[in-house]
Design a protein around this motif. Structure first.
Motif, PDB file in Angstrom:
ATOM      1  N   THR A  53       0.846  -1.187   0.000  1.00  0.00           N
ATOM      2  CA  THR A  53       0.000   0.000   0.000  1.00  0.00           C
ATOM      3  C   THR A  53       0.884   1.241   0.000  1.00  0.00           C
ATOM      4  OG1 THR A  53      -1.701  -1.144   1.266  1.00  0.00           O
ATOM      5  CG2 THR A  53      -1.792   1.266   1.245  1.00  0.00           C
ATOM      6  N   PRO A  54       0.752   2.122  -0.981  1.00  0.00           N
ATOM      7  CA  PRO A  54       1.571   3.346  -0.977  1.00  0.00           C
ATOM      8  C   PRO A  54       1.164   4.260   0.168  1.00  0.00           C
ATOM      9  CG  PRO A  54      -0.062   3.435  -2.727  1.00  0.00           C
ATOM     10  CD  PRO A  54      -0.150   2.056  -2.143  1.00  0.00           C
ATOM     11  N   HIS A  55       2.136   4.886   0.780  1.00  0.00           N
ATOM     12  CA  HIS A  55       1.911   5.829   1.869  1.00  0.00           C
ATOM     13  C   HIS A  55       2.413   7.194   1.408  1.00  0.00           C
ATOM     14  CE1 HIS A  55       0.849   2.576   4.618  1.00  0.00           C
ATOM     15  NE2 HIS A  55       1.885   1.925   4.137  1.00  0.00           N
ATOM     16  N   PRO A  56       1.550   8.045   0.872  1.00  0.00           N
ATOM     17  CA  PRO A  56       1.983   9.334   0.326  1.00  0.00           C
ATOM     18  C   PRO A  56       2.645  10.209   1.382  1.00  0.00           C
ATOM     19  CG  PRO A  56      -0.272   8.806  -0.347  1.00  0.00           C
ATOM     20  CD  PRO A  56       0.110   7.820   0.713  1.00  0.00           C
ATOM     21  N   GLY A  57       3.410  11.194   0.883  1.00  0.00           N
ATOM     22  CA  GLY A  57       4.031  12.147   1.790  1.00  0.00           C
ATOM     23  C   GLY A  57       5.526  12.255   1.644  1.00  0.00           C
ATOM     24  N   VAL A  58       6.108  11.478   0.718  1.00  0.00           N
ATOM     25  CA  VAL A  58       7.552  11.570   0.500  1.00  0.00           C
ATOM     26  C   VAL A  58       7.810  12.021  -0.929  1.00  0.00           C
ATOM     27  CG1 VAL A  58       8.081   9.821   2.213  1.00  0.00           C
ATOM     28  CG2 VAL A  58       7.724   9.129  -0.161  1.00  0.00           C
ATOM     29  N   SER A  59       9.087  12.129  -1.281  1.00  0.00           N
ATOM     30  CA  SER A  59       9.473  12.619  -2.601  1.00  0.00           C
ATOM     31  C   SER A  59       9.748  11.468  -3.554  1.00  0.00           C
ATOM     32  CB  SER A  59      10.728  13.493  -2.492  1.00  0.00           C
ATOM     33  OG  SER A  59      10.525  14.574  -1.615  1.00  0.00           O
ATOM     34  N   LEU A  60       9.544  11.722  -4.819  1.00  0.00           N
ATOM     35  CA  LEU A  60       9.999  10.806  -5.856  1.00  0.00           C
ATOM     36  C   LEU A  60      11.440  11.184  -6.172  1.00  0.00           C
ATOM     37  CD1 LEU A  60       9.449   8.590  -7.955  1.00  0.00           C
ATOM     38  CD2 LEU A  60       8.674  10.395  -9.527  1.00  0.00           C
ATOM     39  N   LEU A  61      12.368  10.367  -5.723  1.00  0.00           N
ATOM     40  CA  LEU A  61      13.783  10.698  -5.861  1.00  0.00           C
ATOM     41  C   LEU A  61      14.271  10.310  -7.257  1.00  0.00           C
ATOM     42  CD1 LEU A  61      15.121   9.569  -2.362  1.00  0.00           C
ATOM     43  CD2 LEU A  61      14.399  11.839  -3.106  1.00  0.00           C
ATOM     44  N   LEU A  62      14.756  11.281  -7.977  1.00  0.00           N
ATOM     45  CA  LEU A  62      15.251  11.086  -9.327  1.00  0.00           C
ATOM     46  C   LEU A  62      16.686  11.600  -9.419  1.00  0.00           C
ATOM     47  CD1 LEU A  62      12.166  12.534 -11.257  1.00  0.00           C
ATOM     48  CD2 LEU A  62      12.599  10.134 -10.742  1.00  0.00           C
ATOM     49  N   SER A  63      17.472  10.981 -10.254  1.00  0.00           N
ATOM     50  CA  SER A  63      18.779  11.553 -10.586  1.00  0.00           C
ATOM     51  C   SER A  63      18.643  12.195 -11.953  1.00  0.00           C
ATOM     52  CB  SER A  63      19.869  10.473 -10.582  1.00  0.00           C
ATOM     53  OG  SER A  63      19.537   9.415 -11.457  1.00  0.00           O
ATOM     54  N   PHE A  64      18.842  13.499 -12.021  1.00  0.00           N
ATOM     55  CA  PHE A  64      18.542  14.288 -13.215  1.00  0.00           C
ATOM     56  C   PHE A  64      19.819  14.887 -13.772  1.00  0.00           C
ATOM     57  CE2 PHE A  64      17.081  17.880 -15.686  1.00  0.00           C
ATOM     58  CZ  PHE A  64      15.923  17.407 -16.288  1.00  0.00           C
ATOM     59  N   SER A  65      20.013  14.735 -15.062  1.00  0.00           N
ATOM     60  CA  SER A  65      21.180  15.304 -15.730  1.00  0.00           C
ATOM     61  C   SER A  65      20.723  16.184 -16.880  1.00  0.00           C
ATOM     62  CB  SER A  65      22.099  14.201 -16.253  1.00  0.00           C
ATOM     63  OG  SER A  65      23.154  14.752 -17.013  1.00  0.00           O
ATOM     64  N   PHE A  66      21.446  17.299 -17.094  1.00  0.00           N
ATOM     65  CA  PHE A  66      21.132  18.212 -18.181  1.00  0.00           C
ATOM     66  C   PHE A  66      21.963  17.930 -19.424  1.00  0.00           C
ATOM     67  CE2 PHE A  66      19.594  20.404 -14.496  1.00  0.00           C
ATOM     68  CZ  PHE A  66      18.498  21.138 -14.931  1.00  0.00           C
ATOM     69  N   SER A  67      22.774  16.889 -19.400  1.00  0.00           N
ATOM     70  CA  SER A  67      23.609  16.614 -20.569  1.00  0.00           C
ATOM     71  C   SER A  67      22.723  16.274 -21.765  1.00  0.00           C
ATOM     72  CB  SER A  67      24.562  15.453 -20.280  1.00  0.00           C
ATOM     73  OG  SER A  67      23.837  14.300 -19.907  1.00  0.00           O
ATOM     74  N   LYS A  68      23.139  16.717 -22.925  1.00  0.00           N
ATOM     75  CA  LYS A  68      22.326  16.546 -24.126  1.00  0.00           C
ATOM     76  C   LYS A  68      22.407  15.114 -24.622  1.00  0.00           C
ATOM     77  CE  LYS A  68      23.728  17.777 -28.219  1.00  0.00           C
ATOM     78  NZ  LYS A  68      24.158  18.553 -29.406  1.00  0.00           N
ATOM     79  N   PRO A  69      21.269  14.436 -24.804  1.00  0.00           N
ATOM     80  CA  PRO A  69      21.300  13.087 -25.382  1.00  0.00           C
ATOM     81  C   PRO A  69      21.853  13.124 -26.800  1.00  0.00           C
ATOM     82  CG  PRO A  69      19.150  13.573 -24.395  1.00  0.00           C
ATOM     83  CD  PRO A  69      19.913  14.860 -24.445  1.00  0.00           C
ATOM     84  N   SER A  70      22.570  12.082 -27.168  1.00  0.00           N
ATOM     85  CA  SER A  70      23.182  12.037 -28.499  1.00  0.00           C
ATOM     86  C   SER A  70      22.145  12.011 -29.617  1.00  0.00           C
ATOM     87  CB  SER A  70      24.088  10.808 -28.608  1.00  0.00           C
ATOM     88  OG  SER A  70      23.333   9.624 -28.360  1.00  0.00           O
ATOM     89  N   CYS A  71      20.909  11.607 -29.293  1.00  0.00           N
ATOM     90  CA  CYS A  71      19.886  11.502 -30.331  1.00  0.00           C
ATOM     91  C   CYS A  71      19.188  12.826 -30.597  1.00  0.00           C
ATOM     92  CB  CYS A  71      18.851  10.447 -29.933  1.00  0.00           C
ATOM     93  SG  CYS A  71      18.019  10.788 -28.368  1.00  0.00           S
ATOM     94  N   LEU A  72      19.506  13.881 -29.815  1.00  0.00           N
ATOM     95  CA  LEU A  72      18.847  15.170 -29.985  1.00  0.00           C
ATOM     96  C   LEU A  72      19.831  16.206 -30.516  1.00  0.00           C
ATOM     97  CD1 LEU A  72      16.720  15.403 -26.710  1.00  0.00           C
ATOM     98  CD2 LEU A  72      15.989  14.620 -28.965  1.00  0.00           C
ATOM     99  N   ASN A  73      19.312  17.104 -31.328  1.00  0.00           N
ATOM    100  CA  ASN A  73      20.139  18.184 -31.861  1.00  0.00           C
ATOM    101  C   ASN A  73      20.038  19.449 -31.020  1.00  0.00           C
ATOM    102  OD1 ASN A  73      21.032  16.660 -34.074  1.00  0.00           O
ATOM    103  ND2 ASN A  73      19.141  17.106 -35.216  1.00  0.00           N
ATOM    104  N   SER A  74      18.926  19.607 -30.304  1.00  0.00           N
ATOM    105  CA  SER A  74      18.720  20.827 -29.531  1.00  0.00           C
ATOM    106  C   SER A  74      19.435  20.753 -28.186  1.00  0.00           C
ATOM    107  CB  SER A  74      17.219  21.040 -29.291  1.00  0.00           C
ATOM    108  OG  SER A  74      16.678  19.948 -28.576  1.00  0.00           O
ATOM    109  N   GLN A  75      19.757  21.918 -27.646  1.00  0.00           N
ATOM    110  CA  GLN A  75      20.393  22.009 -26.342  1.00  0.00           C
ATOM    111  C   GLN A  75      19.331  21.996 -25.241  1.00  0.00           C
ATOM    112  OE1 GLN A  75      23.564  21.967 -25.542  1.00  0.00           O
ATOM    113  NE2 GLN A  75      24.360  21.965 -27.636  1.00  0.00           N
ATOM    114  N   PRO A  76      19.637  21.377 -24.083  1.00  0.00           N
ATOM    115  CA  PRO A  76      18.683  21.419 -22.975  1.00  0.00           C
ATOM    116  C   PRO A  76      18.447  22.853 -22.518  1.00  0.00           C
ATOM    117  CG  PRO A  76      20.395  19.764 -22.599  1.00  0.00           C
ATOM    118  CD  PRO A  76      20.822  20.576 -23.775  1.00  0.00           C
ATOM    119  N   ALA A  77      17.247  23.113 -21.960  1.00  0.00           N
ATOM    120  CA  ALA A  77      16.914  24.452 -21.476  1.00  0.00           C
ATOM    121  C   ALA A  77      17.816  24.823 -20.310  1.00  0.00           C
ATOM    122  CB  ALA A  77      15.450  24.487 -21.041  1.00  0.00           C
TER     123      ALA A  77
END
Length: 692
Positions: free
Chosen positions: A18-42
């Protein structure tokens, strides 16, 4: 600690957590540009120009972000670190005083309801190139301890503006105005010789030059930021200092393993099909950061064993292994090394070591043979005056205090070299003096037979030099430890070269028994293999035989406990074989209790208790997550025998009563509960810690 009561997480119909809300969704986030995209990240936008803004900018820079500081009053009013980074073109500076304007309003609210800074931000964002879509804004000048703190009304106005633009916002010290938050983090250096990547001003030499890939993050979800920082420090001080170097080495080994990415001259298609290597691999990487229920021990066909009479081509079998197959095999081996090898050994690896571990044993780094002398002045060594000794030792289930006295003395006082199986835990290997060479078997998927041959040859070679060789195995060497093979091999080793005939026979191998994991692991969780009224006998078996051949499972007997070793990776096929049709006398009841025990006697030991029909679902659940090898299974009515007030009347009726047994299982697990998870070592075990 081992929980004495059912975990509340799956006390629901269906048995799922049973999920117990109230915590964070922990993500590891990188701004590096994926090789498949031509545009730069914001860009990552930061509102404010004080020390906190500098901290946020540094964190964003280490995540490969393009950082824009939105300040007021000119750059001269920014903190010293930000001025330095702007002048050295690490971050960009935008003065909101120059962005004032009352056009391009994107909000439905009247202009009078917006403060000047919100209007300036709206004007700035509206005049950005169409290719730049703002996504993140961090408001730092709302810090509680700041004398010139931004008002809450202003923060709300900016927050509302950003939401109208689909931007995520972090507002310092206003948790209700935050779409994301910053955890307190620590980044381990890739080398102990490098300074911390979190050095303070003025050492702003370069970004990301000394930091490694390993980060840890702690969040209290707004309940105690200062406490989170303290918890982080406690965690860091308890982890090995060279852990970052170990992670960096594993990353470099992964790069070496991905042969197709390192050598552009390699064929890009399989030897048998036109499917590209990338497609054939499916880009599956068993080493990626994940907490899925995957295991590094999925069964694969065994590769042919090398013999002394084999040619190089025969022993390596290179012609039958495509680039994709070789890359897939190596990545699985890296996963095994990551799972089992001590951090110290991972940190100490050189590039040559990495290549040797991933190569076939005789391709580029063969074991040099003992060559015959050509004259009395030969430079080749003569047989030692006194032959060495091979000690075949069981290390017990894992906790160093469960070593026998003889095993402890052999490891700490007698050994010149230790040849250890991969399952021997780091806590035991840490007892070995640093002057003693430690070699860990490359018993990776598909390579068990070759690795076994390597270790036996190495043991004989070192013993013939007069050394005391410890062949170290987990548990007891005679319980599925290939004890017999090694005894026969050491008793009459094959000739490596003509010169070996001049060496005297080795002394008989001394076997030092160990505490078998088959018996110790259930005991660690109060599961008896035999118990009056529940189990009168027990049987130890395995679903996999020589060369990976599947073995037949024993038939069901109500009064017998079955301990299954080396079977968790084959859980599905094992359960299917046990239950079979469910109609024959030898078929196991689907409601029969089963326990999967992992890393028994270690601090992170765990048991998952369920029934045969639900155990697969349990092991794939979010509650269990990733497996923790090594693991084993215990099947039978002894599993619930000592739970709670006890359940030792199972054999009183003499035969199966399905309805009564189902009720017995319900009372054991709980009504509506399909599995239970218990983990951790009882604190009392701290009394038996061995000081190194």
């Amino acid at each position: 600690m081992i929980s004495p009561s059912p975990s509340p997480s799956n006390l629901v119909t269906g048995g799922f957590p049973t999920p117990h809300p109230g915590v964070s969704l922990l993500l590891s986030f990188s701004f590096s540009k994926p090789s498949c995209l031509n545009s730069q990240p914001a860009p990552f936008y930061i509102l404010g120009s004080g020390p906190l803004a500098a901290q946020r900018a540094f964190a964003a820079l280490e995540a490969d972000a393009s950082v824009v500081i939105l300040g007021k009053g000119g750059l001269e009013n920014a903190c010293e670190e930000l001025r330095w980074r702007v002048n050295h073109r690490q971050v960009d500076w935008v003065d909101l005083d120059n962005a004032m304007g009352y056009h391009n309003i994107t909000l439905d609210a009247p202009k009078s309801d917006m403060d000047d800074d919100a209007l300036a931000l709206d004007n700035y964002f509206s005049n950005l190139p169409s290719s730049v879509i703002p996504k993140f804004l961090c408001i730092t000048d709302t810090l509680l301890s700041t004398a010139t703190r931004r008002s809450r009304a202003s923060a709300i106005s900016i927050y509302t503006l950003c939401h109208a633009r689909n931007m995520s916002v972090n507002t310092t010290d206003y948790s209700d105005l935050c779409d994301f938050s910053f955890a307190t983090t620590y980044r381990f250096p890739d080398s102990l010789a490098s300074p911390s990547s979190h050095s303070t001003f003025p050492s702003f030499t370069q970004v990301n030059t000394s930091g490694g890939a390993l980060q840890i993050a702690v969040t209290t979800n707004g309940q105690g930021c200062r406490l989170a920082s303290r918890i982080k420090r406690e965690i860091v001080t308890r982890l090995p200092r060279n852990l970052g170097q170990a992670v960096g080495n594993v990353g470099r080994m992964r790069a070496i393993a991905k042969e197709r990415d390192q050598n552009p001259n390699l064929a890009q298609t399989s030897s048998s099909t036109n499917i590209s290597v990338a497609e054939e691999l499916g880009e599956i990487d068993p080493c990626v950061d994940t907490e899925t229920a995957s295991t590094p021990n999925l069964p694969v066909p065994q590769r042919p064993s090398r013999t002394h009479s084999s040619t190089k081509a025969d022993s390596l079998d290179i012609g039958n292994e495509s680039v994709a197959e070789r890359t897939r095999r190596r990545m699985k081996w890296v996963a095994q090394i990551s799972e089992y090898w001590p951090f110290e050994k991972l940190a100490a690896m050189t590039e040559r070591d990495m290549k040797r571990y991933l190569e076939d044993e005789c391709n580029k780094f063969p074991i040099p043979p003992v060559l015959p002398p050509t004259s009395i002045h030969s430079i080749f060594p003569s047989p030692p005056a006194k032959p060495g000794q091979i000690l075949l030792i069981g290390s017990g289930p894992g906790h160093p205090s469960l070593l026998t006295v003889a095993a402890h003395r052999a490891l700490t006082e007698l050994a010149d070299i230790v040849l250890a199986d991969k399952l021997v835990p780091a806590a035991v290997l840490e007892l070995i003096p640093s002057k003693v060479e430690v070699v860990i078997a490359r018993k990776f998927p598909g390579n068990a037979d070759r690795a076994q041959q390597e270790m036996m040859e190495r043991a004989v070679k070192e013993a013939r030099k007069g050394k005391c060789v410890v062949r170290l195995k987990q548990g007891d060497p005679a319980i599925y430890g290939r004890f017999g093979e090694e005894m026969l091999y050491f008793r009459n080793p094959p000739p490596f070269s003509p010169s070996t005939a001049d060496f005297p026979p080795l002394p008989p191998t001394l076997v030092i028994p160990g505490v078998s994991s088959a018996l110790a692991a259930p005991t660690m969780f109060d599961i008896p293999c035999t118990q009056r009224g529940a189990s009168t006998s027990f049987l130890i078996t395995t679903p996999v035989g020589k060369g990976g051949k599947a073995l037949e499972m024993p038939k069901y007997e109500r009064a017998r406990t079955v301990v299954i070793l080396m079977g968790v990776a084959r859980l599905g096929s094992v359960v299917k074989a046990l239950i079979a049709s469910g109609k024959d006398d030898g078929d196991y009841p689907s409601h029969l209790p089963i326990a999967i025990i992992e890393r028994a006697s270690m601090p992170d030991q765990r048991v998952v208790e369920s029934t045969l029909e639900d155990i697969e679902c349990a092991m794939e659940s979010a509650e269990v997550g990733a497996q923790r090898p090594p693991g084993m299974m215990v099947v039978g009515w002894s599993v619930p025998a000592l739970w709670g007030d006890g359940n030792v009347n199972v054999l009183d009726g003499g035969s199966d009563d399905t309805a009564e047994d189902i009720e017995r299982v319900r009372n054991w697990l709980g009504n509506g509960v399909r599995w239970r998870v218990r983990e951790g070592l009882a604190p009392a075990w701290d009394m038996f810690n061995i000081n190194i």
